[in-house]
Design an enzyme around this catalytic site. Structure first.
Site, mmCIF file in Angstrom:
data_model
loop_
_atom_site.group_PDB
_atom_site.id
_atom_site.type_symbol
_atom_site.label_atom_id
_atom_site.label_comp_id
_atom_site.label_asym_id
_atom_site.label_seq_id
_atom_site.Cartn_x
_atom_site.Cartn_y
_atom_site.Cartn_z
ATOM 1 N N ASN A 169 -3.056 1.755 10.787
ATOM 2 C CA ASN A 169 -3.826 2.128 9.609
ATOM 3 C C ASN A 169 -4.259 0.818 8.968
ATOM 4 O O ASN A 169 -3.674 0.371 7.978
ATOM 5 C CB ASN A 169 -2.996 2.971 8.641
ATOM 6 C CG ASN A 169 -3.771 3.343 7.392
ATOM 7 O OD1 ASN A 169 -5.000 3.252 7.351
ATOM 8 N ND2 ASN A 169 -3.050 3.743 6.350
ATOM 9 N N PRO A 170 -5.294 0.180 9.533
ATOM 10 C CA PRO A 170 -5.671 -1.149 9.064
ATOM 11 C C PRO A 170 -6.511 -1.067 7.784
ATOM 12 O O PRO A 170 -6.983 0.013 7.412
ATOM 13 C CB PRO A 170 -6.515 -1.682 10.221
ATOM 14 C CG PRO A 170 -7.200 -0.449 10.735
ATOM 15 C CD PRO A 170 -6.176 0.655 10.604
ATOM 16 N N PHE A 190 0.848 -1.191 0.000
ATOM 17 C CA PHE A 190 0.000 0.000 0.000
ATOM 18 C C PHE A 190 0.886 1.244 0.000
ATOM 19 O O PHE A 190 1.821 1.367 0.798
ATOM 20 C CB PHE A 190 -0.889 -0.020 1.242
ATOM 21 C CG PHE A 190 -1.821 1.147 1.359
ATOM 22 C CD1 PHE A 190 -3.011 1.177 0.647
ATOM 23 C CD2 PHE A 190 -1.522 2.213 2.199
ATOM 24 C CE1 PHE A 190 -3.883 2.246 0.760
ATOM 25 C CE2 PHE A 190 -2.388 3.287 2.312
ATOM 26 C CZ PHE A 190 -3.573 3.306 1.595
#
Length: 285
Positions: free
Chosen positions: A190-191, A94
């Protein structure tokens, strides 16, 4: 040699025509990447009327063509900038976003206010390691852990975190070693949190960020955040602080989730654009 000004103008028009959101910035960063210079040097060369040699022109043209297909800029250059760091990124991990910088700041503000000499901090669902590496670099006395499950992302986690002495754990963030329970001053996460029916509009996110890092499972996208929140409560010492990033529309649900897990002084926080971005709470004393 073609003058940089002409090359830059043509490339900006090509990216704008493809719908790239920030064509001017992207062109500058691609040129800097090809030439191995920073943006200030690029501007100086442009002002001096300098050109682009054929080899660099060919490389730059290929990169612009790739960017027109909406391959993320960071995948083309291999780097992403986050707070004070230059991070290694690419396919399978990500790409860290500017809004997450404000989430890190909440954790840093907590540590500064506590006056803890050697704080212990852990970043759950670490991905690129942006959060953990930032905390470790900005609080040099801290002991920091980063936890990431993805086989594709873990190489980036290690590459970005280990130079800052972060301990990297390649495992499920809900199954952190028991010896760490009750020892952390700060847990940041920050899942994945996007609901299944909320497919991102941005092509770069939708087609290139790994689904594992995006979708939080469950109808509301918060199944994974719930599990992470429960893990955070186990990890924190009494009075420790937890902060979690989420979507703007999830701020009320996130607050209820933290309260249900036992957190006190639960509060919501906005990013620099004024959008609800994170929720925090304290482990009971």
């Amino acid at each position: 040699m073609e003058e940089l000004t002409a090359v830059r103008r043509q490339a900006i028009a090509a990216l704008a025509d493809a719908g790239v959101p920030s064509p001017g910035v992207d062109v500058d960063l691609l040129l800097c990447h090809v030439l191995g210079i920073d943006r200030s040097e690029l501007k100086l060369r442009e002002l001096r009327g300098e050109g682009l040699d054929p080899g660099s022109r060919e490389q730059f043209t290929a990169l612009v063509a790739a960017r027109r297909t909406r391959i993320p800029l960071q995948h083309l250059t291999g780097v992403a900038y986050f707070r004070y760091l230059e991070l290694k990124v690419g396919p399978g991990v990500f790409t860290p976003r500017p809004e997450t910088e404000t989430v890190v700041q909440l954790g840093l503000d907590f540590l500064a206010g506590q006056g803890i000499g050697t704080p212990r901090c852990i970043d759950l669902c670490s991905g690129s390691g942006a959060i953990a590496a930032s905390v470790a670099s900005e609080v040099p006395a801290a002991s920091v852990w980063a936890v990431e499950l993805s086989d594709d992302a873990i190489g980036y986690t290690r590459a970005n975190c280990e130079p800052h002495r972060v301990t990297v754990l390649h495992q499920d963030a809900t199954q952190v070693p028991g010896e760490l329970e009750g020892t952390m001053d700060l847990v940041i996460s920050n899942p994945p949190y996007i609901p299944p029916n909320a497919v991102p509009r941005e092509v770069e996110v939708r087609e290139h960020d790994p689904e594992m890092a995006l979708y939080g499972l469950g109808e509301d996208g918060l199944d994974i955040p719930r599990a992470i929140t429960a893990q955070a409560m186990k990890l924190l010492r009494p009075g420790g602080y937890y902060v979690m990033e989420h979507a703007e529309v999830q701020h009320e649900t996130a607050a209820a989730m933290l309260r249900a897990a036992g957190f006190t002084q639960v509060a919501g926080h906005e990013d620099l654009t004024g959008r609800a971005r994170a929720t925090s709470g304290y482990a009971p004393q």
